[in-house]
Design a protein around this motif. Structure first.
Motif, PDB file in Angstrom:
ATOM      1  N   ARG A  26     -32.255 -19.461   8.178  1.00 19.19           N
ATOM      2  CA  ARG A  26     -33.070 -19.169   9.349  1.00 19.19           C
ATOM      3  C   ARG A  26     -32.636 -17.912  10.100  1.00 19.19           C
ATOM      4  O   ARG A  26     -31.966 -17.968  11.131  1.00 19.19           O
ATOM      5  CB  ARG A  26     -33.145 -20.374  10.318  1.00 19.19           C
ATOM      6  N   MET A  27     -33.064 -16.800   9.580  1.00 15.64           N
ATOM      7  CA  MET A  27     -32.890 -15.535  10.295  1.00 15.64           C
ATOM      8  C   MET A  27     -34.052 -14.601  10.015  1.00 15.64           C
ATOM      9  O   MET A  27     -34.437 -14.403   8.869  1.00 15.64           O
ATOM     10  CB  MET A  27     -31.582 -14.852   9.875  1.00 15.64           C
ATOM     11  N   ASP A  68     -45.652  -7.235   9.026  1.00 17.57           N
ATOM     12  CA  ASP A  68     -44.810  -8.308   8.500  1.00 17.57           C
ATOM     13  C   ASP A  68     -44.323  -7.887   7.111  1.00 17.57           C
ATOM     14  O   ASP A  68     -45.089  -7.852   6.153  1.00 17.57           O
ATOM     15  CB  ASP A  68     -45.636  -9.599   8.444  1.00 17.57           C
ATOM     16  N   TRP A  96     -51.609 -15.047   5.495  1.00 12.45           N
ATOM     17  CA  TRP A  96     -50.637 -16.143   5.599  1.00 12.45           C
ATOM     18  C   TRP A  96     -51.141 -17.186   6.591  1.00 12.45           C
ATOM     19  O   TRP A  96     -51.629 -16.836   7.672  1.00 12.45           O
ATOM     20  CB  TRP A  96     -49.285 -15.584   6.040  1.00 12.45           C
ATOM     21  N   ASN A 150     -48.471 -12.265   1.401  1.00 16.41           N
ATOM     22  CA  ASN A 150     -48.603 -13.674   1.053  1.00 16.41           C
ATOM     23  C   ASN A 150     -49.997 -14.054   1.529  1.00 16.41           C
ATOM     24  O   ASN A 150     -50.231 -13.966   2.728  1.00 16.41           O
ATOM     25  CB  ASN A 150     -47.535 -14.492   1.810  1.00 16.41           C
ATOM     26  N   LYS A 178     -36.801 -14.389   1.936  1.00 19.53           N
ATOM     27  CA  LYS A 178     -37.415 -14.242   0.613  1.00 19.53           C
ATOM     28  C   LYS A 178     -36.594 -13.358  -0.320  1.00 19.53           C
ATOM     29  O   LYS A 178     -36.245 -13.772  -1.418  1.00 19.53           O
ATOM     30  CB  LYS A 178     -38.836 -13.678   0.748  1.00 19.53           C
ATOM     31  N   TYR A 236     -50.615 -17.230  10.716  1.00 26.69           N
ATOM     32  CA  TYR A 236     -51.086 -16.242  11.702  1.00 26.69           C
ATOM     33  C   TYR A 236     -52.185 -16.788  12.633  1.00 26.69           C
ATOM     34  O   TYR A 236     -52.040 -16.736  13.854  1.00 26.69           O
ATOM     35  CB  TYR A 236     -51.602 -14.964  11.035  1.00 26.69           C
ATOM     36  N   ASN A 244     -49.573  -7.374   6.571  1.00 22.09           N
ATOM     37  CA  ASN A 244     -48.516  -8.048   5.799  1.00 22.09           C
ATOM     38  C   ASN A 244     -48.500  -7.475   4.385  1.00 22.09           C
ATOM     39  O   ASN A 244     -49.373  -7.760   3.590  1.00 22.09           O
ATOM     40  CB  ASN A 244     -48.828  -9.563   5.803  1.00 22.09           C
ATOM     41  N   GLY A 302     -35.688 -17.086  11.975  1.00 26.03           N
ATOM     42  CA  GLY A 302     -36.706 -16.840  10.951  1.00 26.03           C
ATOM     43  C   GLY A 302     -37.768 -15.893  11.497  1.00 26.03           C
ATOM     44  O   GLY A 302     -37.992 -15.817  12.717  1.00 26.03           O
TER      45      GLY A 302
END
Ligand SMILES: Cc1ncc(COP(=O)(O)O)c(C=O)c1O
Length: 388
Positions: free
Chosen positions: A244-245, A201, A123, A173, A236, A126, A169, A97
């Protein structure tokens, strides 16, 4: 008994609200889970088929720590084709992830007292990650008028001789803000001549609306390419949160090597089956499915922005990306934690308090669910705001 490190780490606020929502649900009430940070769609079938085949082929052993060569070269090709970025495979690391990518990067880069500039709202993870490694989050407040984006003036004012990293980011988010090439170029000018590393990000890259163009900051100038670490993943855009990557790419191969060393002594490679599935997720095979999901999200964005702005006392600026609305509720209640807990208690609608993202007077709601649920849930928010 506990280390100073773990004591510096706060509990994830999103997780805390999700837990409370589970409790309301367990009491027999239907909960509107607007606090979640994942698509409601299932993973595209072709990705699942690739995983099934890998399993049947017996691809079940340890793999290279930083990822299998075929996946690394698929990521290299993706970054070239979609983002215009040139990386070699030894400049890329695959992790469990993007969350682990970020965690590992901060682990290998931060020393005690190093400052990390974080434009707020940001987010939730962080600042906690930075604190965990003894770094110092330096928050820069952005406003609704700025569409919650960092300006060159504010960046300049936040830089000190201790600044090590700038955290960006886009799409964001929780706000859905998307930086343009010009905005990135202006930030880049301020960074010139410094040693500041930019974390970009790009988790929500695929979820972008209104014909807006996604831009990778590393592609804006040679100087930005050299100082930027591009972070991305499949959670997403490809509806793969549970697989999980995540991965990062850096111009400085020594950073990739250091993360490989850390990962080799901690989690090793990510799940072997996931790695094979992610080749299909990233090589263009499911572009059509990704676009279909994006279109559905765009419709939901349009619907929810209108419904929220029709409620007296609430307002939201239209997000250009991701799948969240960052709603201004300050006219109704400035204390966002109180607002969200009361809303959950009274109407069983789960949202996330803005204070968790560094901005009180707001709440975040996800629009990653079907339109009927969105309409009903927002109807309940309206009742709550009207005191019914
Ligand atoms: C901005 C942002 N970055 C990174 C992540 C981590 O995603 P994952 O670990 O699922 O790849 C998330 C997930 O919520 C996010 O919102």
């Amino acid at each position: 008994m506990f280390s100073d490190r773990i004591n510096r780490l706060g509990e994830s606020l999103t997780m805390a609200i999700t837990q409370k929502a589970r409790e309301v649900k367990a009491s027999g009430r239907e909960v509107y889970g607007f606090s979640v940070g994942e698509p409601d769609f299932d993973t595209p079938v072709k990705i699942k088929e690739a995983a099934k085949k890998a399993l049947d082929d017996g691809f079940t052993k340890y793999t290279p720590v930083v990822g299998i060569p075929d996946l690394l070269s698929t990521i290299k090709d993706k970054l070239k084709k979609e983002n215009g970025l040139d990386y070699e495979t030894n400049q890329i690391v695959v992790s469990n992830g993007a969350k682990q990518s970020l965690f590992n990067l901060l682990a290998v880069l931060l020393n005690h007292g190093d400052e990390v500039i974080i434009p707020n709202p940001a987010w939730v993870s962080y600042p906690d990650m930075v604190n965990f490694f003894g770094g110092k989050p330096v928050f820069v407040e952005t406003t609704e008028e700025e569409k919650f984006k960092l300006t060159a003036e504010k960046l300049k004012a936040a830089i000190t001789d201790k600044t090590k990293i700038l955290m960006l980011n886009s799409p964001s988010n929780p706000t859905g803000s998307v930086y343009t090439e010009e905005e990135y170029a202006a930030l880049g000018k301020v960074l010139e001549g410094t040693d500041i590393i930019v974390f970009s990000d790009e988790m929500y890259e695929k979820l972008i609306y209104g014909g807006k163009k996604f831009v990778s900051i590393a592609g804006v100038s040679e100087d930005l390419y050299k100082r930027t670490i591009t972070i991305n993943g499949v959670s997403k855009g490809m509806a793969m949160t549970g697989w999980r990557m995540g991965y990062f790419a850096t111009a400085d191969a020594s950073i990739a090597k250091a993360v490989g060393k850390l990962q080799g002594q901690s989690t090793s490679n990510i799940n072997s089956i996931t790695q094979v599935a992610c080749i299909t997720a990233l090589d263009g095979s499911v572009d059509k499915e990704i676009e279909e999901m994006r279109i559905a999200f765009e419709k939901r964005r349009d619907l929810t922005v209108k419904l929220i702005n029709d409620i007296d006392g609430l307002s939201v600026i239209e997000p250009d990306g991701a799948f969240y609305l960052f709603v201004n509720c300050s006219e109704v209640e400035k204390d966002s934690m109180k607002f969200c807990l009361d809303l959950l208690d009274k109407k069983a609608v789960a949202t996330v308090p803005g204070v968790g993202f560094g901005s009180d007077g707001f709440f975040r709601m996800s629009f990653a669910m079907d339109e009927d649920t969105l309409r009903r849930g927002i109807g309940l928010i309206e009742e709550f705001v009207q005191g019914k």
